[in-house]
Scaffold this active site. Structure first.
Site, PDB file in Angstrom:
ATOM      1  CD  GLU B  67      -5.665  -6.353   6.140  1.00  7.03           C
ATOM      2  OE1 GLU B  67      -6.995  -6.962   6.731  1.00  7.03           O
ATOM      3  OE2 GLU B  67      -5.037  -7.512   6.095  1.00  7.03           O
ATOM      4  CB  CYS B  99      -6.844  -8.458   2.571  1.00  3.82           C
ATOM      5  SG  CYS B  99      -8.147  -7.735   3.684  1.00  3.82           S
TER       6      CYS B  99
END
Lengths: 383, 383
Positions: B67, B99
């Site tokens: 991500e 993330c």
């Protein structure tokens, strides 16, 4: 399932985009299963650069071919575009005008085709177009791959015998039934549904005597595809014991039914089943009915393709006599155990390191498919 | 291989485009095989409408998560876009920042994730983002499907035992070798290459005594993926007969090697193999080494995942003791015959219609793959 990228020497001409559109044409063609045979399944994509202008498949026997259908829908927009098709455009005026004329008439700039047309009558379309100034690329790959996609069609081009596929549902240890041979579903519902879909693509569904006696199966195609012509139940019946009350002989959906009887049994059976089934007479072989002769008899009745669904003894005999062209093997994630009925009772190869000679030359050419927790492996014989 | 469309109750929220991008994220993640473990394989797609703005995977253990990598490459362009990821974004500051922070910082408008993060430490990222006004859709599907994609990672979240996969190459009749048990390649070169690729994703490659004595295998991962950490050859050696000259103990590529010895054998073996292999002591069970204890011993040495490559006796024992979590079954289109060595010698179920109890609960969750003429079926145990 067959990536055209596997192909032969001319393959280098194809760009990644070409390959993608050819694969798409093959995929489209598959949708004709059960509706187009004895014609081949064919798909076509018309594209300009990376953009798809139109797609079509051969939908129905007697109806427009894929190439003509894709071009007709586009009209003038097809001018200068590239036509991708899974089979060489036909040069043959049959039930429809030749596709080569439609392609030339549409002003297509380039034709890319995968498989070569095997028939002398319809073949030569690629050359014909080249001779008229159309850029034509194809065929790509080799006959084994093409035949895997259209097995009955390619088989017929080189053999007078009906095409024979054997469907087996086996455990991980290669058994089709537990000890004692009782009826048991090894496969799950998704796999059984696929079995019904497969039936729709065959002229006949064959079972041995023990199977119809034990199960009284309907042998109809009750799946996602309604067959254009319902497949004929085909019962082996060496001693002529079939009765008109059998479910397979009820003529569901207008299906014809065929009983193959041994010498002496055909006559009485014909009278007993009058109007319910055609009776084919076959001779005897050491193990029972002469299976090769039985197949010839079916071919003589216009049965061009047969799906054998068992039982185990019949399947093993057909394999041992090398009469099987394809095996649809549904593998279930279970183990039946040593006492179970083996799918491939082909005996011991004898010498360590040897493989069973009766089972040489099988190849997986199509990609396997998962149905629920079962795996369908399609094996084709020979090169 | 796992279409997210199979999913559970929340699935209705997903559009066809959502499903496509989620499937792409899963596919991207798979490229981390052999490089990211013990981390999970994760892929991410950033899209706006139907247009993909960027893609990334978790490439390497210790490196950026999928991500964060996908968003970092886009900068301001990610603002308002949708982030698709195969695993719930982590809320955990480990080797890299969480993330969730990267997602919030990038101004992503919507997050769609497939699998729920199983770890208590890293989990909760979805809720954290929802609490901060980000639209979050996920998880979709169920744990069995997620675990099939990241088996070792999910296994570790619920078990202290190493994850054990069994690789088998079998004939259609479920044999791993011909009569007499000689060494023979049932699989073709493509399948064997895939076997090498698979090795790269495991901490240890396990073989039984007969196998290393007969074959002296290297047990290295010589395939398309170079493992970040080369897997350790693991030899079972109840009687302490291994010698420093074995190829598996040469430390190729810096790999550690482990020998599991029975009571009384471990001490002398440790001295004999000093510097060449670690020696793990295990007790005895009726059939030989106590395999469950051996696995625990491996787990204690930091071996979190084991690929067992035989021989047949060891594989059958592991199956019978229900120590196998996954089976990689390469099915070759050959028949070995009745005298061949069975892959699943689990005995007769006894009652007709029964399935072998020791083999209940296996499922095919991943799609099968064809390698040349061989078919790889992946079976996972349990729900």
């Amino acid at each position: 399932m067959i990536p055209p990228s596997r192909a032969g020497s001319r393959d280098g001409r194809l760009t990644a985009l070409d390959r993608r559109f050819l694969a798409r044409a093959v995929e489209l063609g598959r949708g004709g299963w059960g509706r187009v045979h004895p014609n081949p399944m064919v798909g076509a994509v018309v594209a300009c650069g990376g953009t798809v202008l139109g797609e079509a498949r051969h939908e129905e026997f007697g109806g427009p071919h894929a190439e003509a259908a894709a071009l007709a829908a586009l009209g003038e927009r097809a001018r200068g575009a590239t036509l991708y098709t899974s089979l060489e455009p036909c040069l043959h005026a049959g039930k429809t005008p030749p596709c080569t004329e439609a392609i030339r008439g549409a002003g297509v700039g380039r034709v890319v085709f995968w498989a070569a047309e095997p028939g002398a009558e319809a073949g030569g379309g690629g050359e014909w177009l080249r001779g008229r100034g159309v850029r034509v690329d194809g065929p790509f790959g080799e006959r084994g791959g093409w035949a895997a996609e259209n097995p009955v069609f390619f088989h017929r081009a080189s053999s007078s015998r009906p095409y024979l596929a054997l469907k087996l549902a086996v455990s991980l240890d290669g058994r089709i039934a537990p000890a004692g041979g009782g009826r048991v579903w090894l496969s799950g519902p998704e796999a059984r549904a696929e079995g019904h879909r497969l039936r729709a693509g065959f002229d006949g569904i064959l079972v041995g005597t023990r199977t119809w006696k034990a199960d009284d199966p309907m042998l109809t195609a009750r799946g996602a595809v309604t067959p254009r012509v319902p497949p004929a139940p085909v019962l082996l019946d060496r001693r002529g014991q079939a009765t008109a009350g059998l479910r397979a002989l009820k003529g569901e959906g207008g299906a014809r039914a065929i009983v193959v009887a041994g010498p002496g049994a055909a006559g009485p059976l014909k009278r007993r089943l009058a109007g319910r089934a055609e009776v084919v007479a076959a001779g005897l072989a050491p193990q029972g009915l002469d299976l090769a002769a039985a197949l010839e008899g079916l071919g003589g009745r216009g049965v061009g393709s047969v799906l054998c669904e068992g039982g185990g003894v019949l399947g093993a005999s057909l394999l041992a006599e090398r009469l099987v062209d394809r095996i649809y093997l549904f593998v279930a994630p279970v183990v039946v155990g040593d006492g179970g009925v083996p799918a491939f009772p082909l005996g011991d190869p004898g010498a360590p390191g040897a493989r069973t000679p009766a089972f040489e030359g099988w190849q997986a050419r199509l990609d396997p498919v998962r149905f629920g927790s079962d795996t369908l492996i399609v094996l084709d014989r020979g090169g």
